[in-house]
Design a protein around this motif. Structure first.
Motif, PDB file in Angstrom:
ATOM      1  N   MET A  84       0.890  -1.271  -0.018  1.00  0.00           N
ATOM      2  CA  MET A  84      -0.149   0.118  -0.098  1.00  0.00           C
ATOM      3  C   MET A  84       0.991   1.324  -0.027  1.00  0.00           C
ATOM      4  N   GLN A  85       1.933   1.209   0.913  1.00  0.00           N
ATOM      5  CA  GLN A  85       2.719   2.480   1.161  1.00  0.00           C
ATOM      6  C   GLN A  85       4.190   2.231   1.064  1.00  0.00           C
ATOM      7  N   PRO A  86       4.944   2.918   0.291  1.00  0.00           N
ATOM      8  CA  PRO A  86       6.331   2.760   0.531  1.00  0.00           C
ATOM      9  C   PRO A  86       6.983   3.293   1.750  1.00  0.00           C
ATOM     10  N   LEU A  87       7.996   2.633   2.443  1.00  0.00           N
ATOM     11  CA  LEU A  87       8.325   3.018   3.715  1.00  0.00           C
ATOM     12  C   LEU A  87       8.924   4.533   3.610  1.00  0.00           C
ATOM     13  N   ASP A  88       9.538   5.138   2.646  1.00  0.00           N
ATOM     14  CA  ASP A  88       9.745   6.569   2.770  1.00  0.00           C
ATOM     15  C   ASP A  88       8.613   7.346   2.817  1.00  0.00           C
ATOM     16  N   LEU A  89       7.641   6.903   2.206  1.00  0.00           N
ATOM     17  CA  LEU A  89       6.296   7.811   2.291  1.00  0.00           C
ATOM     18  C   LEU A  89       5.736   7.792   3.721  1.00  0.00           C
ATOM     19  N   LYS A  95       6.412  12.471  10.006  1.00  0.00           N
ATOM     20  CA  LYS A  95       7.193  13.718  10.119  1.00  0.00           C
ATOM     21  C   LYS A  95       6.370  14.924  10.014  1.00  0.00           C
ATOM     22  N   ILE A  96       5.518  14.806   8.930  1.00  0.00           N
ATOM     23  CA  ILE A  96       4.543  16.086   8.499  1.00  0.00           C
ATOM     24  C   ILE A  96       3.278  15.863   9.260  1.00  0.00           C
ATOM     25  N   TYR A  97       2.446  14.851   8.828  1.00  0.00           N
ATOM     26  CA  TYR A  97       1.091  14.640   9.523  1.00  0.00           C
ATOM     27  C   TYR A  97       1.207  13.609  10.646  1.00  0.00           C
ATOM     28  N   GLY A 182      11.926  17.122  -7.820  1.00  0.00           N
ATOM     29  CA  GLY A 182      12.017  17.457  -6.370  1.00  0.00           C
ATOM     30  C   GLY A 182      11.149  16.576  -5.372  1.00  0.00           C
ATOM     31  N   TYR A 183      10.876  15.588  -5.879  1.00  0.00           N
ATOM     32  CA  TYR A 183       9.517  14.656  -5.216  1.00  0.00           C
ATOM     33  C   TYR A 183      10.075  13.210  -5.384  1.00  0.00           C
ATOM     34  N   ASN A 184       9.680  12.581  -4.456  1.00  0.00           N
ATOM     35  CA  ASN A 184       9.370  11.123  -4.811  1.00  0.00           C
ATOM     36  C   ASN A 184       7.946  10.758  -4.961  1.00  0.00           C
ATOM     37  N   ASP A 206      10.751  15.756   2.375  1.00  0.00           N
ATOM     38  CA  ASP A 206      10.835  15.772   3.873  1.00  0.00           C
ATOM     39  C   ASP A 206      10.108  16.967   4.265  1.00  0.00           C
ATOM     40  N   GLU A 207       9.549  17.827   3.607  1.00  0.00           N
ATOM     41  CA  GLU A 207       8.686  19.053   3.747  1.00  0.00           C
ATOM     42  C   GLU A 207       7.260  19.067   3.458  1.00  0.00           C
ATOM     43  N   GLU A 208       6.865  18.231   2.576  1.00  0.00           N
ATOM     44  CA  GLU A 208       5.588  18.308   2.212  1.00  0.00           C
ATOM     45  C   GLU A 208       5.015  16.854   1.286  1.00  0.00           C
ATOM     46  N   ILE A 209       3.756  16.791   1.307  1.00  0.00           N
ATOM     47  CA  ILE A 209       3.103  15.800   0.527  1.00  0.00           C
ATOM     48  C   ILE A 209       2.171  16.382  -0.216  1.00  0.00           C
TER      49      ILE A 209
END
Length: 216
Positions: A84-89, A95-97, A182-184, A206-209
């Protein structure tokens, strides 16, 4: 020996309270513009009421449903969640939410513990004896466990085929074209209609999604 009616009453009360809390949380999530889905809410409240009234038929139904959900939860953590989700996501979300990530897990953990407790209570000797005395089956719901695992295996296979093929690569390529390098990127969902594809892609660092909708 503990009376089976008291066991049903306590299990029903716990299920009703959890269902009401789940409904309240669903309303709050929708009011905040967050998506939320649950298999409990009204079903849990109604089933809990019938249990509190001493319904052995409801006891059989809730036992089966508890077994199915316990197997599904366990299977989802082991088989479905990795697709469902990559580990880095997940790390970026934490970190963000952090509240958005932690809250659903807390709800799921509470539901798992509650279902395990309810299943154990409804499979206790007084309840089994009452089922047999009423002419009902008191066998363990093995088919529910098998179906729960099978359901998760099916969903995992579907996710793997849907989110890890050429359509996934196309969706990420289009999203990267919109937002740049600039994003994954991780595809969250893909839909097909009349030969056209539509996908939602998470773009994160690392700063936004961000969630980008792309079509082709």
């Amino acid at each position: 020996m503990e009376d089976h009616r008291e066991i049903l009453k306590r299990a029903g009360l716990a299920l009703t309270v959890f269902g009401l809390v789940d409904i309240a949380f669903m309303i709050y999530s929708l009011a905040q513009g967050q998506s939320y889905s649950s298999t409990f809410n009204i079903f849990a409240v109604l089933a809990g009421i019938f249990l509190m009234r001493g319904s052995l038929g409801a006891a059989r139904l809730v036992t089966w449903f508890s077994a199915f959900m316990l197997a599904s939860f366990a299977g989802a953590v082991l088989l479905l969640f990795p697709f469902m989700q990559p580990l880095d996501l997940l790390i970026a979300q934490a970190k963000i939410y952090p509240a958005r990530l932690v809250t659903p897990w807390l709800v799921a953990a509470a539901a798992f513990v509650l279902l395990g407790w309810i299943y154990a209570r409804l499979r206790s000797p007084p309840v089994i004896a009452a089922l047999l005395a009423s002419g009902r089956s008191a066998t363990a719901p093995r088919h529910a466990f098998v179906l729960g695992v099978g359901f998760v295996v099916f969903l995992a296979a579907m996710l793997k085929m849907t989110l890890h093929g050429t359509a996934n690569e196309k969706a990420i390529e289009l999203a990267r074209h919109q937002l740049g390098p600039g994003y994954n990127y991780a595809t969250q969902s893909i839909q097909w209609c009349g030969g056209h594809g539509r996908a939602v892609v998470a773009a994160y660092n690392d700063e936004e999604i961000q969630h980008v909708t792309v079509e082709w």
